[in-house]
Design a protein around this motif. Structure first.
Motif, mmCIF file in Angstrom:
data_model
loop_
_atom_site.group_PDB
_atom_site.id
_atom_site.type_symbol
_atom_site.label_atom_id
_atom_site.label_comp_id
_atom_site.label_asym_id
_atom_site.label_seq_id
_atom_site.Cartn_x
_atom_site.Cartn_y
_atom_site.Cartn_z
ATOM 1 N N LYS A 1 -78.484 8.000 85.572
ATOM 2 C CA LYS A 1 -78.024 9.117 86.398
ATOM 3 C C LYS A 1 -78.964 10.305 86.264
ATOM 4 C CE LYS A 1 -73.125 8.076 86.587
ATOM 5 N NZ LYS A 1 -71.769 8.490 86.215
ATOM 6 N N LYS A 2 -79.442 10.565 85.064
ATOM 7 C CA LYS A 2 -80.362 11.675 84.865
ATOM 8 C C LYS A 2 -81.689 11.420 85.570
ATOM 9 C CE LYS A 2 -78.515 13.343 80.517
ATOM 10 N NZ LYS A 2 -78.767 13.552 79.090
ATOM 11 N N GLU A 3 -82.141 10.159 85.568
ATOM 12 C CA GLU A 3 -83.417 9.827 86.205
ATOM 13 C C GLU A 3 -83.310 9.890 87.724
ATOM 14 O OE1 GLU A 3 -84.523 6.016 84.767
ATOM 15 O OE2 GLU A 3 -85.086 6.754 82.786
ATOM 16 N N GLU A 4 -82.126 9.605 88.283
ATOM 17 C CA GLU A 4 -81.966 9.580 89.725
ATOM 18 C C GLU A 4 -81.986 10.969 90.346
ATOM 19 O OE1 GLU A 4 -78.443 7.402 90.605
ATOM 20 O OE2 GLU A 4 -79.299 5.488 89.967
ATOM 21 N N ALA A 5 -81.712 11.997 89.584
ATOM 22 C CA ALA A 5 -81.719 13.356 90.120
ATOM 23 C C ALA A 5 -83.126 13.661 90.625
ATOM 24 C CB ALA A 5 -81.311 14.349 89.049
ATOM 25 N N PRO A 6 -83.232 14.072 91.904
ATOM 26 C CA PRO A 6 -84.570 14.317 92.453
ATOM 27 C C PRO A 6 -85.209 15.535 91.781
ATOM 28 C CG PRO A 6 -82.891 15.033 94.001
ATOM 29 C CD PRO A 6 -82.187 14.349 92.879
ATOM 30 N N ALA A 7 -86.459 15.375 91.491
ATOM 31 C CA ALA A 7 -87.202 16.461 90.864
ATOM 32 C C ALA A 7 -87.608 17.465 91.931
ATOM 33 C CB ALA A 7 -88.440 15.907 90.165
ATOM 34 N N ALA A 8 -87.640 18.710 91.563
ATOM 35 C CA ALA A 8 -88.066 19.748 92.505
ATOM 36 C C ALA A 8 -89.538 19.532 92.839
ATOM 37 C CB ALA A 8 -87.861 21.121 91.880
ATOM 38 N N PRO A 9 -89.882 19.743 94.098
ATOM 39 C CA PRO A 9 -91.296 19.544 94.445
ATOM 40 C C PRO A 9 -92.159 20.548 93.682
ATOM 41 C CG PRO A 9 -90.099 20.552 96.273
ATOM 42 C CD PRO A 9 -89.092 20.197 95.228
ATOM 43 N N PRO A 10 -93.336 20.126 93.285
ATOM 44 C CA PRO A 10 -94.196 21.030 92.514
ATOM 45 C C PRO A 10 -94.645 22.212 93.379
ATOM 46 C CG PRO A 10 -95.367 19.028 93.091
ATOM 47 C CD PRO A 10 -93.938 18.835 93.514
ATOM 48 N N ALA A 11 -94.793 23.315 92.728
ATOM 49 C CA ALA A 11 -95.249 24.517 93.439
ATOM 50 C C ALA A 11 -96.684 24.297 93.918
ATOM 51 C CB ALA A 11 -95.173 25.723 92.515
ATOM 52 N N PRO A 12 -96.997 24.825 95.091
ATOM 53 C CA PRO A 12 -98.377 24.646 95.588
ATOM 54 C C PRO A 12 -99.371 25.385 94.690
ATOM 55 C CG PRO A 12 -97.130 26.107 97.040
ATOM 56 C CD PRO A 12 -96.178 25.581 96.022
ATOM 57 N N SER A 13 -100.559 24.814 94.621
ATOM 58 C CA SER A 13 -101.602 25.425 93.795
ATOM 59 C C SER A 13 -102.100 26.705 94.466
ATOM 60 C CB SER A 13 -102.757 24.448 93.591
ATOM 61 O OG SER A 13 -103.391 24.221 94.835
#
Length: 136
Positions: free
Chosen positions: A109-121
């Motif tokens: 369940k913890k792995e399925e949580a979508p990660a926030a997209p990385p901030a643009p460089s």
């Protein structure tokens, strides 16, 4: 040399291993108590009050002298105690299976949580600003 030994003992791995060994001894007592004091009476009840630990094949009887003192102990194959050990293994294996299954379910369940997209460089931000200015 004493300082080196102290540094070795105080490293995290040695301390963690020591704690794990101590906890394993305590967990062994808990598991033994659970199987012998809680589960085995249930199993004995459903098998008609049988106590497997009494089952044995006597190879040679105990020899006693005239006073009733055992001079040669009984020689027997204690297969009933082995059956109890196998039952304990099955019980502990099932409990551990359920614990690991629950752990894996929580982990998934913890792995399925979508990660926030990385901030643009910084370069991407600068290029986006240039693009927006060119559009104007």
């Amino acid at each position: 040399m004493l300082k080196e030994f102290r540094d070795f003992i105080m490293t995290g791995n040695v301390l963690e291993l020591s704690i794990a060994v101590i906890l394993a001894g305590v967990v062994k007592e808990v598991v033994t108590g659970f199987t012998n004091l809680i589960m085995m009476p249930f199993i004995g009840h459903f098998t008609g009050g049988m106590d497997f630990s009494d089952f044995k094949i006597v190879l040679s009887e105990a020899i006693m002298d005239a006073e009733g003192t055992i001079t040669t102990p009984e020689n027997a194959i204690l297969y009933g105690q082995w059956i109890n050990t196998i039952i304990n293994l099955i019980i502990v294996g099932f409990v551990l299976f359920m614990v690991v299954k629950g752990y894996n379910k929580l982990k998934k369940k913890k792995e399925e949580a979508p990660a926030a997209p990385p901030a643009p460089s910084k370069e991407e931000v600068l290029l986006t600003e240039i693009r927006d200015l060119l559009k104007k």
